[in-house]
Design an enzyme around this catalytic site. Structure first.
Site, PDB file in Angstrom:
ATOM      1  N   ASN A   1     -14.487  -6.882  16.752  1.00  0.00           N
ATOM      2  CA  ASN A   1     -14.203  -8.101  15.997  1.00  0.00           C
ATOM      3  C   ASN A   1     -12.728  -8.481  16.088  1.00  0.00           C
ATOM      4  OD1 ASN A   1     -14.100 -10.196  14.149  1.00  0.00           O
ATOM      5  ND2 ASN A   1     -15.535  -9.225  12.742  1.00  0.00           N
ATOM      6  N   ASP A   2     -11.895  -7.797  15.346  1.00  0.00           N
ATOM      7  CA  ASP A   2     -10.483  -8.189  15.298  1.00  0.00           C
ATOM      8  C   ASP A   2      -9.806  -8.158  16.664  1.00  0.00           C
ATOM      9  OD1 ASP A   2     -10.729  -8.501  12.591  1.00  0.00           O
ATOM     10  OD2 ASP A   2     -10.090  -6.462  12.138  1.00  0.00           O
TER      11      ASP A   2
END
Lengths: 465, 101
Positions: free
Chosen positions: A390-391
């Site tokens: 994600n990040d």
């Protein structure tokens, strides 16, 4: 034990010579561990060094308490061997933290025995014993907390106003007590106070640090334990401990810096800022909508692509999906698709952790590329397959100055022709930040558990024939 | 060992540690951290010496804990490092499903 056939001085000479061999084996072992080709043999070299050193130490002149020594080695060794064999690869970072803490605790124990006995009088030796004791105890306390946090035993990050000041006061108190001991004001009470304060410092220093930053902290404590071992080596006049401890101390410091840099964090930032698991408010306005897609459509897209870059994240490891994903990739490779794995430095729980998890599934390391290596290739990729990451693929890190992850190097997955995100639900990432990538026009979301999604994709690709 | 000689050993060992791993690729960060964690398990020999010279019950108790912890560090560090490094191989032919977990 040895005195029957060697005089004490001869025995000491033989032991020192063996320690020298051990030091050489350790250094060669570490050197070999720093390249993927020779890494496997490196641990065997180092292991041989440890075996030699441990064996000859039994012949130390004047040794007593053999029963206790044997029992302690047996209990500690068996417990560690069993836990080490059983631990899942995903839980490796906290296991390393725990073993490291034990080393720090052992260094502190050596210091404690020396200081309680009170027969050490030279300022230098006392200072080293005290210094090693403080560092070892801090490493022990801190590592246990780090283990608890990653293992999920400790779920809250304790933070309150003035925390740094309290930590500083504890440190100063420990140093003052240590100074008194060095000045010859010894006594069991002060020695006890020294270790209680140091343990407390390790605990309170580590409690406010968030899970995402923990790998850097574990690496730091690893370096500190090395240093503590080196210090206690000076106290005991043991060359093997001095050399091995100091080598680990400096190598560990370098490794900590490399890790912090890979995560775009400075060490001071990690230790004193308290970011890392709350991340802050979901900042940045994200426009657009999430566009779902079916596994069968993704299967077609993958099967007829020329180049697919897989971006695995910790979510994939948690779902134990790496075997399924590799099976899928082998199907694609057999169809002539070029497949690469792009690993962000913090893709796992610590730098290099994801490589271990992929290696466990059988992915050859030459298909795996680092961030610098692969980032230019996203422009020519047909599909970027994001699995549980994600990040590390959030383009806000490049553009949005208000984002907590602004400035962190990311994988340029958004530049691929198509982006497929396999994700369990609609929640935000580890840092709690909304991901702009998911809303892009060329992004499609494949919702579901990574393992299940992997199985569906395998079916979809096989169905094409 | 005189103070100066000890200082030289310290300085040279520090440089050695730095040089030995200065070119390590990111893929080996975790195993190498684990490997260096194993190496400081050498604290075991110090703990053995400390317990071997212990006389009072307090010294014996602390020494016992020290040896126990140090043995855990050394053995545990070896086992997990070996497990991780065992899996690194290049693409000769590596099928899936190697290793049951």
């Amino acid at each position: 034990m040895a005195s029957a056939w060697l005089s004490p001085s001869q025995a000491m000479l033989a032991i020192d010579a063996s320690y020298f061999v051990t030091a050489v084996l350790f250094i060669v072992g570490l050197k070999r561990m720093s390249s993927p080709v020779t890494a496997r043999s490196g641990i065997l070299w180092a292991g041989a060094g440890m075996a030699v050193a441990t064996a000859v130490t039994f012949f130390f002149p004047g040794m007593t308490n053999y029963g206790l020594i044997g029992a302690a080695i047996l209990i500690g060794g068996v417990l560690a061997a069993v836990s080490g064999k059983r631990v899942a690869m995903t839980n490796m970072p906290q296991m390393i933290a725990l073993y490291n803490g034990m080393g720090g605790g052992a260094a502190a124990a050596i210091a404690a025995v020396e200081l309680y006995r009170g027969e050490t009088h030279s300022y230098g030796a006392l200072a080293l014993a005290v210094g090693g004791g403080i560092i070892g105890a801090v490493s022990f306390g801190g590592s246990v907390i780090a283990w608890g946090k990653l293992e999920g035993v400790i779920t809250r990050s304790l933070r309150f106003a003035g925390q740094q000041i309290i930590n500083l006061l504890i440190l100063v108190a420990a140093l003052v007590v240590g100074g008194l001991i060095i000045a010859g004001q010894g006594g069991a009470g002060l020695v006890t106070a020294l270790f209680v304060l140091s343990l407390l410092l390790g605990v309170t220093m580590t409690l406010p640090i968030g899970g995402a930053d923990m790998p850097v902290v574990i690496s730091l404590y690893n370096a500190l334990t090395g240093l503590a071992v080196g210090f206690e080596g000076f106290v005991l006049g043991n060359a093997a401990m001095i050399i091995a401890g100091t080598v680990v101390g400096s190598a560990g410091t370098l490794l900590t810096q490399l890790m912090a840099r890979a995560m775009n964090r400075s060490l001071g930032n990690v230790l004193f800022s308290g970011f890392g698991d709350t991340g802050g408010e979901a900042t940045g306005t994200v426009s657009g909508s999430l566009k779902p897609i079916e596994a069968s459509d993704v299967g077609v897209m993958l099967a007829f692509a020329q180049k697919v870059i897989v971006v695995p994240g910790y979510g994939m490891a948690v779902a134990q999906a790496q075997h399924k994903i590799w099976e899928l990739c082998q199907l694609l490779i057999d169809r002539g698709v070029t497949v690469r794995f792009a690993i962000h430095p913090v893709a796992g729980r610590m730098p290099g952790h994801m490589n271990v998890l992929l290696a466990e599934a059988g992915v050859p390391y030459d298909l795996i590329a680092d961030l610098e290596e692969i980032n230019a290739e996203f422009d020519t990729a047909d599909v970027a397959l994001i699995i549980g990451a994600n990040d590390v693929v959030n383009p806000s890190a490049r553009t949005d100055k208000s984002s907590p992850i602004y400035g962190m190097p990311i994988l340029n997955a958004d530049r691929a022709k198509n982006v497929i995100v396999i994700k369990r639900g609609k929640g935000a990432g580890f840092s709690g930040i909304e991901n702009a990538l998911f809303y892009l026009d060329n992004t499609r979301m494949l919702y579901g558990d990574a393992q299940k999604a992997g199985a569906e994709l395998i079916q979809a690709v096989k169905a094409i024939g | 060992m005189t103070g100066m000689v000890a200082l030289y050993i310290f300085m040279l060992a520090a440089f050695t540690g730095y040089e030995v791993i200065s070119r390590v690729p990111v893929i080996l960060h975790t195993p190498l951290m684990s490997g260096s964690n194993f190496v400081h398990g050498i604290v075991l020999v110090g703990a053995m010496v400390a317990l071997g010279a212990a006389h009072t019950p307090l010294e014996k108790a602390i020494g016992f804990v020290g040896v126990l912890l140090a043995a855990g560090n050394a053995v545990g560090g070896y086992v997990v490092t070996e497990r991780m490094l065992e899996m690194f191989k290049s693409s000769g032919r590596g099928g899936p499903g190697k290793g049951s977990r």
